[in-house]
Design a protein around this motif. Structure first.
Motif, PDB file in Angstrom:
ATOM      1  N   MET A  96       0.838  -1.199   0.000  1.00 19.77           N
ATOM      2  CA  MET A  96       0.000   0.000   0.000  1.00 19.77           C
ATOM      3  C   MET A  96       0.872   1.249   0.000  1.00 19.77           C
ATOM      4  N   VAL A  97       0.244   2.373  -0.242  1.00 21.41           N
ATOM      5  CA  VAL A  97       0.902   3.671  -0.114  1.00 21.41           C
ATOM      6  C   VAL A  97       0.876   4.045   1.363  1.00 21.41           C
ATOM      7  N   GLY A  98       1.985   4.518   1.889  1.00 15.88           N
ATOM      8  CA  GLY A  98       2.012   4.907   3.297  1.00 15.88           C
ATOM      9  C   GLY A  98       3.399   5.317   3.732  1.00 15.88           C
ATOM     10  N   THR A  99       3.602   5.342   5.055  1.00 15.19           N
ATOM     11  CA  THR A  99       4.884   5.711   5.636  1.00 15.19           C
ATOM     12  C   THR A  99       5.551   4.466   6.197  1.00 15.19           C
ATOM     13  N   PHE A 100       6.798   4.240   5.810  1.00 13.78           N
ATOM     14  CA  PHE A 100       7.573   3.073   6.232  1.00 13.78           C
ATOM     15  C   PHE A 100       8.183   3.315   7.605  1.00 13.78           C
ATOM     16  N   TYR A 101       7.993   2.358   8.514  1.00 16.36           N
ATOM     17  CA  TYR A 101       8.641   2.392   9.825  1.00 16.36           C
ATOM     18  C   TYR A 101       9.399   1.093  10.040  1.00 16.36           C
ATOM     19  N   ALA A 102      10.686   1.214  10.346  1.00 18.13           N
ATOM     20  CA  ALA A 102      11.544   0.047  10.519  1.00 18.13           C
ATOM     21  C   ALA A 102      11.411  -0.579  11.898  1.00 18.13           C
ATOM     22  N   ALA A 103      10.850   0.156  12.858  1.00 16.14           N
ATOM     23  CA  ALA A 103      10.759  -0.312  14.247  1.00 16.14           C
ATOM     24  C   ALA A 103       9.325  -0.140  14.752  1.00 16.14           C
ATOM     25  N   PRO A 104       8.970  -0.883  15.816  1.00 19.57           N
ATOM     26  CA  PRO A 104       7.613  -0.786  16.347  1.00 19.57           C
ATOM     27  C   PRO A 104       7.310   0.535  17.047  1.00 19.57           C
ATOM     28  N   ALA A 105       8.350   1.252  17.478  1.00 19.74           N
ATOM     29  CA  ALA A 105       8.160   2.526  18.169  1.00 19.74           C
ATOM     30  C   ALA A 105       9.416   3.369  17.997  1.00 19.74           C
ATOM     31  N   PRO A 106       9.292   4.707  18.108  1.00 21.92           N
ATOM     32  CA  PRO A 106      10.488   5.550  18.023  1.00 21.92           C
ATOM     33  C   PRO A 106      11.505   5.138  19.092  1.00 21.92           C
ATOM     34  N   GLY A 107      12.748   5.002  18.695  1.00 24.88           N
ATOM     35  CA  GLY A 107      13.809   4.635  19.623  1.00 24.88           C
ATOM     36  C   GLY A 107      13.949   3.139  19.839  1.00 24.88           C
ATOM     37  N   ALA A 108      13.008   2.340  19.368  1.00 25.78           N
ATOM     38  CA  ALA A 108      13.077   0.878  19.524  1.00 25.78           C
ATOM     39  C   ALA A 108      14.006   0.288  18.466  1.00 25.78           C
ATOM     40  N   GLU A 109      14.456  -0.933  18.722  1.00 30.85           N
ATOM     41  CA  GLU A 109      15.285  -1.647  17.753  1.00 30.85           C
ATOM     42  C   GLU A 109      14.449  -1.945  16.506  1.00 30.85           C
ATOM     43  N   PRO A 110      15.058  -1.896  15.324  1.00 24.29           N
ATOM     44  CA  PRO A 110      14.303  -2.216  14.109  1.00 24.29           C
ATOM     45  C   PRO A 110      13.857  -3.684  14.109  1.00 24.29           C
ATOM     46  N   PHE A 111      12.781  -3.964  13.383  1.00 25.14           N
ATOM     47  CA  PHE A 111      12.292  -5.337  13.276  1.00 25.14           C
ATOM     48  C   PHE A 111      13.380  -6.246  12.720  1.00 25.14           C
ATOM     49  N   VAL A 112      14.050  -5.801  11.642  1.00 21.52           N
ATOM     50  CA  VAL A 112      15.120  -6.582  11.014  1.00 21.52           C
ATOM     51  C   VAL A 112      16.252  -5.657  10.587  1.00 21.52           C
ATOM     52  N   LYS A 113      17.420  -6.251  10.424  1.00 19.66           N
ATOM     53  CA  LYS A 113      18.595  -5.545   9.911  1.00 19.66           C
ATOM     54  C   LYS A 113      19.164  -6.378   8.779  1.00 19.66           C
TER      55      LYS A 113
END
Length: 167
Positions: A96-113
């Motif tokens: 979908m069109v949207g905003t990509f977030y690498a982590a569940p919350a600001p300052g949290a570790e990314p889901f994957v690296k």
């Protein structure tokens, strides 16, 4: 061509409404105004030389940015995904069109690296669309070899987000 006063009026209109994005084309000039993360950006294509000069001046419409410049040196061929075998790479695409977030919350570790092992049900990111947080799963078993977007970046439908080397 758009007048500076017209552009300012359009920016005010977008800012004062719930409109998130506005694109207008007039006589070969295209303007796109977007409000990602409460900031606005201005993109102009096919702009006459005089307007280009204005855009490059530091005091031209503070708070707005011109389109990003392309990097001067392209990445070495060995690092470009096109040189890898396409059979063992899978592109995880935005549904979908949207905003990509690498982590569940600001300052949290990314889901994957890069280097993370994933399976079909591994959540790799979140794409926010219309205030809904949509968890995106890997779809395949393998290893993340490249992350193609930045945290907070707007993504389009079908845009590749990750490259996974399939097991």
């Amino acid at each position: 061509m758009f007048k500076l006063s017209e552009i300012k009026d359009l920016i005010k209109l977008v800012d004062q409404t719930s409109i998130h994005e506005l694109e207008i084309e007039n006589e070969g000039t295209r303007i796109a105004i977007r409000k990602p993360n409460r900031t606005e950006s201005l993109l102009i294509n096919s702009v006459p030389a005089a307007a280009n000069t204005l855009l490059n001046q530091p005091h031209y419409m503070p708070g707005l940015t011109a389109p990003a410049q392309q990097p001067a040196d392209p990445a070495p061929a060995a690092e470009q995904p096109e040189t890898r075998s396409k059979e063992d790479l899978h592109a995880i695409q935005s549904p979908m069109v949207g905003t990509f977030y690498a982590a569940p919350a600001p300052g949290a570790e990314p889901f994957v690296k890069v280097g993370s092992k994933v399976n079909e049900k591994t959540v790799v990111c979140i794409v926010e669309a219309m205030k809904l947080m949509n968890e995106i799963e890997a779809e395949v078993k393998g290893e993340i070899v490249e992350i193609l977007v930045e945290n907070g970046q707007l993504v389009e439908y079908g845009q590749p987000l990750f490259l996974v080397k399939k097991d």
